[in-house]
Write a protein that holds these residues in place. Structure first.
Motif, PDB file in Angstrom:
ATOM      1  N   SER A   1      -6.238  -5.497  -6.980  1.00  0.00           N
ATOM      2  CA  SER A   1      -5.131  -5.123  -7.871  1.00  0.00           C
ATOM      3  C   SER A   1      -5.137  -3.624  -8.147  1.00  0.00           C
ATOM      4  CB  SER A   1      -5.230  -5.900  -9.185  1.00  0.00           C
ATOM      5  OG  SER A   1      -5.148  -7.290  -8.962  1.00  0.00           O
ATOM      6  N   THR A   2      -6.341  -3.064  -8.333  1.00  0.00           N
ATOM      7  CA  THR A   2      -6.451  -1.625  -8.581  1.00  0.00           C
ATOM      8  C   THR A   2      -5.962  -0.836  -7.375  1.00  0.00           C
ATOM      9  OG1 THR A   2      -8.350  -1.992 -10.034  1.00  0.00           O
ATOM     10  CG2 THR A   2      -8.036   0.237  -9.190  1.00  0.00           C
ATOM     11  N   ALA A   3      -6.345  -1.275  -6.176  1.00  0.00           N
ATOM     12  CA  ALA A   3      -5.908  -0.583  -4.959  1.00  0.00           C
ATOM     13  C   ALA A   3      -4.394  -0.617  -4.828  1.00  0.00           C
ATOM     14  CB  ALA A   3      -6.567  -1.224  -3.740  1.00  0.00           C
ATOM     15  N   MET A   4      -3.792  -1.773  -5.136  1.00  0.00           N
ATOM     16  CA  MET A   4      -2.335  -1.894  -5.068  1.00  0.00           C
ATOM     17  C   MET A   4      -1.663  -0.938  -6.056  1.00  0.00           C
ATOM     18  SD  MET A   4       0.078  -5.106  -6.133  1.00  0.00           S
ATOM     19  CE  MET A   4      -0.318  -4.764  -7.860  1.00  0.00           C
ATOM     20  N   ILE A   5      -2.172  -0.922  -7.291  1.00  0.00           N
ATOM     21  CA  ILE A   5      -1.592  -0.051  -8.318  1.00  0.00           C
ATOM     22  C   ILE A   5      -1.755   1.412  -7.930  1.00  0.00           C
ATOM     23  CG2 ILE A   5      -1.857   0.733 -10.712  1.00  0.00           C
ATOM     24  CD1 ILE A   5      -2.533  -2.166 -11.441  1.00  0.00           C
ATOM     25  N   PHE A   6      -2.936   1.783  -7.453  1.00  0.00           N
ATOM     26  CA  PHE A   6      -3.175   3.178  -7.100  1.00  0.00           C
ATOM     27  C   PHE A   6      -2.318   3.613  -5.914  1.00  0.00           C
ATOM     28  CE2 PHE A   6      -7.445   4.577  -9.092  1.00  0.00           C
ATOM     29  CZ  PHE A   6      -7.027   4.097 -10.315  1.00  0.00           C
ATOM     30  N   LEU A   7      -2.075   2.708  -4.958  1.00  0.00           N
ATOM     31  CA  LEU A   7      -1.208   3.067  -3.838  1.00  0.00           C
ATOM     32  C   LEU A   7       0.223   3.297  -4.325  1.00  0.00           C
ATOM     33  CD1 LEU A   7      -0.979   3.521  -0.803  1.00  0.00           C
ATOM     34  CD2 LEU A   7      -0.481   1.076  -0.536  1.00  0.00           C
ATOM     35  N   ILE A   8       0.677   2.473  -5.277  1.00  0.00           N
ATOM     36  CA  ILE A   8       2.011   2.683  -5.849  1.00  0.00           C
ATOM     37  C   ILE A   8       2.054   4.008  -6.610  1.00  0.00           C
ATOM     38  CG2 ILE A   8       3.701   1.792  -7.506  1.00  0.00           C
ATOM     39  CD1 ILE A   8       2.783  -1.020  -6.796  1.00  0.00           C
ATOM     40  N   ILE A   9       0.977   4.328  -7.334  1.00  0.00           N
ATOM     41  CA  ILE A   9       0.906   5.607  -8.053  1.00  0.00           C
ATOM     42  C   ILE A   9       0.987   6.768  -7.071  1.00  0.00           C
ATOM     43  CG2 ILE A   9      -0.630   7.097  -9.400  1.00  0.00           C
ATOM     44  CD1 ILE A   9      -1.649   4.566 -10.810  1.00  0.00           C
ATOM     45  N   LEU A  10       0.273   6.670  -5.947  1.00  0.00           N
ATOM     46  CA  LEU A  10       0.320   7.720  -4.938  1.00  0.00           C
ATOM     47  C   LEU A  10       1.723   7.847  -4.350  1.00  0.00           C
ATOM     48  CD1 LEU A  10      -1.087   9.806  -3.110  1.00  0.00           C
ATOM     49  CD2 LEU A  10      -1.632   7.926  -1.535  1.00  0.00           C
TER      50      LEU A  10
ATOM     51  N   GLN B   1      -0.110  17.825   0.954  1.00  0.00           N
ATOM     52  CA  GLN B   1       0.055  16.926  -0.188  1.00  0.00           C
ATOM     53  C   GLN B   1      -0.834  15.700  -0.058  1.00  0.00           C
ATOM     54  OE1 GLN B   1       3.999  15.566  -0.874  1.00  0.00           O
ATOM     55  NE2 GLN B   1       4.573  17.285  -2.174  1.00  0.00           N
ATOM     56  N   LEU B   2      -0.841  15.121   1.135  1.00  0.00           N
ATOM     57  CA  LEU B   2      -1.626  13.907   1.339  1.00  0.00           C
ATOM     58  C   LEU B   2      -3.107  14.159   1.078  1.00  0.00           C
ATOM     59  CD1 LEU B   2       0.067  12.456   4.544  1.00  0.00           C
ATOM     60  CD2 LEU B   2       0.274  11.628   2.197  1.00  0.00           C
ATOM     61  N   LYS B   3      -3.538  15.381   1.262  1.00  0.00           N
ATOM     62  CA  LYS B   3      -4.937  15.726   1.002  1.00  0.00           C
ATOM     63  C   LYS B   3      -5.166  16.025  -0.471  1.00  0.00           C
ATOM     64  CE  LYS B   3      -6.174  19.829   2.087  1.00  0.00           C
ATOM     65  NZ  LYS B   3      -6.517  21.043   2.864  1.00  0.00           N
ATOM     66  N   THR B   4      -4.384  16.928  -1.029  1.00  0.00           N
ATOM     67  CA  THR B   4      -4.629  17.379  -2.399  1.00  0.00           C
ATOM     68  C   THR B   4      -4.125  16.399  -3.452  1.00  0.00           C
ATOM     69  OG1 THR B   4      -2.560  18.648  -2.369  1.00  0.00           O
ATOM     70  CG2 THR B   4      -4.584  19.793  -1.705  1.00  0.00           C
ATOM     71  N   LEU B   5      -2.923  15.817  -3.202  1.00  0.00           N
ATOM     72  CA  LEU B   5      -2.348  14.904  -4.196  1.00  0.00           C
ATOM     73  C   LEU B   5      -3.173  13.628  -4.307  1.00  0.00           C
ATOM     74  CD1 LEU B   5       0.001  14.342  -6.150  1.00  0.00           C
ATOM     75  CD2 LEU B   5       1.212  13.262  -4.249  1.00  0.00           C
ATOM     76  N   THR B   6      -3.659  13.137  -3.176  1.00  0.00           N
ATOM     77  CA  THR B   6      -4.457  11.907  -3.202  1.00  0.00           C
ATOM     78  C   THR B   6      -5.712  12.096  -4.036  1.00  0.00           C
ATOM     79  OG1 THR B   6      -3.653  11.326  -1.002  1.00  0.00           O
ATOM     80  CG2 THR B   6      -5.614  10.181  -1.782  1.00  0.00           C
ATOM     81  N   TYR B   7      -6.434  13.185  -3.770  1.00  0.00           N
ATOM     82  CA  TYR B   7      -7.657  13.426  -4.535  1.00  0.00           C
ATOM     83  C   TYR B   7      -7.327  13.735  -5.994  1.00  0.00           C
ATOM     84  CZ  TYR B   7     -11.905  15.539  -6.302  1.00  0.00           C
ATOM     85  OH  TYR B   7     -12.995  15.820  -7.070  1.00  0.00           O
ATOM     86  N   GLY B   8      -6.316  14.586  -6.211  1.00  0.00           N
ATOM     87  CA  GLY B   8      -5.969  14.971  -7.579  1.00  0.00           C
ATOM     88  C   GLY B   8      -5.538  13.790  -8.426  1.00  0.00           C
ATOM     89  N   THR B   9      -4.857  12.811  -7.799  1.00  0.00           N
ATOM     90  CA  THR B   9      -4.394  11.631  -8.535  1.00  0.00           C
ATOM     91  C   THR B   9      -5.538  10.685  -8.842  1.00  0.00           C
ATOM     92  OG1 THR B   9      -2.204  11.753  -7.497  1.00  0.00           O
ATOM     93  CG2 THR B   9      -2.850   9.642  -8.465  1.00  0.00           C
TER      94      THR B   9
END
Length: 443
Positions: free
Chosen positions: A282-291, A49-57
């Motif tokens: 801010s983008t990094a924070m939002i994307f980490l929450i999305i992940l 998941q950490l591999k595929t979900l991160t890239y897919g998101t």
């Protein structure tokens, strides 16, 4: 313990981690990873998941709109538009009782139309309006409460980052969501102004009245806000007219606000660098929450919780309006302990399928728009409710010497108006959907 019970227990575990001040993104990742391991019994699925979900998101083209709207808000902050908006609003409203506070709310609404972030709107307008409110004798409670509430308009009046994220999660039309948010956003600003008007009449000595501004000066002040109007019409009008996709419109808006900042003389290399770095952070924070939300929601899907909950609610024969009331109350409670973005990412994938099985007497598309606006408003209330109302802390940090209890007190009348607005929009969906229907009738 069954998988369903495991999923139910994950909620209190997540809330405990949040109360212990663990970052919400890391809390969701920890609970999602741990829950997946308990269900599967091996860490391999989580590692995949950490591999595929991160890239897919993060490779999802739709999410590219987020940093562009954030950059647009940064440039808008640099350009001095906030001061122009406040002066224009003050020239028309400042002579009224409570008019300076009303002007701050009106300026927040205008700034929200080119910013898309509640926190940025509150922080920027606080710098401009707070000294004026204090100058005219407004008590700290009213001054900070009005600015904190006005800041929430940043996520309701389009363009809004959270509306974009809701649209992606619920598979809704971003353009129509932006249009559906316009009337509720205007009602929010009017409601806040009414709350201020009532406050200063109940407590007549709480605000001084400034002199009436001549009409000539009003027109000059109004003329200085043309960049805001131009950018808003270009972005939102361009999206709905089909001239731009939402991502293209965000890029045009960012370029337009950047050009205004450059022409105004406020843009320097240092400020440009600061704006880009702040946007990146801010983008990094939002994307980490999305992940984190993606990992946690994958765990919930693995336990079949959303599907089981949808079936259970459908079998109970509950009134759709009863379920809607419970859901909105849940958002109000969550808003006291969680930030708005985390609430949307965590709950929409679970709640939305449950709500879709209920019959509210409207099409699925109309329901998706109406429900999204209701969720956004209730999430907005969370920004000004203690103990974790982020706007309250931002404004209070700027009002040196003001106890946080005074800011809490000042926010209460605005929370009441928000709840009344939710009740009205829930009871009369046509208020939210009318403008969408009207524009569609010409399409």
């Amino acid at each position: 313990m069954s998988n369903f019970e495991l999923a139910l227990w994950s909620f209190p575990v997540l809330l405990i981690l949040v109360f212990l001040r663990a970052p919400i993104a890391l809390a969701m990742i920890a609970v999602g990873v741990g829950g997946t391991y308990l269900v599967i019994g091996t860490p391999m699925m989580t590692l995949n998941q950490l591999k595929t979900l991160t890239y897919g998101t993060f490779s999802n083209y739709s999410f590219s709109i987020i940093p562009l709207f954030l950059l647009m808000g940064q440039f808008a902050t640099l350009s001095g538009m906030s001061a122009s908006l406040f002066k224009a609003a003050e020239s028309f409203l400042g002579h009224r009782r409570g008019g300076v506070a009303m002007s701050a709310v009106g300026a927040c609404a205008g700034f929200g139309a080119i910013c898309g972030s509640s926190l940025a709107t509150a922080a920027t307008m606080g710098q401009v309006a707070l000294p004026e409110l204090r100058r005219y004798g407004y008590p700290d409670s009213l001054a900070t409460g009005a600015l904190a509430a006005g800041g929430t308009l940043g996520i309701l009046i389009p363009p809004s980052v959270i509306l974009v994220i809701y649209a992606i999660l619920a598979e809704q039309n971003i353009e129509k969501l932006f249009v559906a948010a316009l009337i509720p956003g205007i009602l929010a600003a009017i409601g806040y102004m009414i709350a201020i008007s009532i406050w200063v009449r109940v407590s007549p000595n709480s605000a001084a009245v400034r002199n009436r501004v001549p009409w000539g000066e009003r027109m000059v002040a109004l003329g200085k806000v043309w960049p805001v109007i131009t950018i808003f019409v270009t972005v939102v009008g361009g999206i709905y007219a089909g001239i731009f996709t939402p991502t293209e419109a965000a890029a045009v808006g960012a370029a337009g606000t950047g050009l205004v900042a450059l022409v105004s003389g406020e843009m320097s290399w240092d400020r440009l660098r600061e704006a880009v770095l702040t946007t990146a952070g801010s983008t990094a924070m939002i994307f980490l929450i999305i992940l984190g939300a993606g990992i946690y929601n994958n765990f919930l899907s693995l336990t079949q919780l959303p599907q089981s909950a949808s079936i259970w609610v459908g079998e109970q024969g509950f009134s759709p309006w009863f379920v809607l009331t419970i859901v909105l109350l849940m958002y109000l409670v969550f808003g006291c302990v969680m930030d708005s973005l985390s609430m949307v990412l965590l709950t929409v994938p679970i709640i939305f399928p449950i709500m879709m099985v209920l019959d509210f007497g409207m099409s699925a598309n109309d329901f998706g728009l109406w429900f999204g606006i209701l969720v956004l408003i209730v999430v907005e209330v969370g920004l000004i409710t203690p103990p974790v109302g982020m706007n309250l802390f931002i404004i209070n940090s700027m009002a040196k010497g003001t106890p946080i209890s005074e800011t809490y007190k000042g926010a209460l009348p605005f929370v009441v108006t928000d709840i009344l607005r939710v009740v009205i929009l829930a009871a009369f969906p046509a208020i939210t959907l009318w403008l969408v229907w009207f524009i569609d009738s010409f399409g």
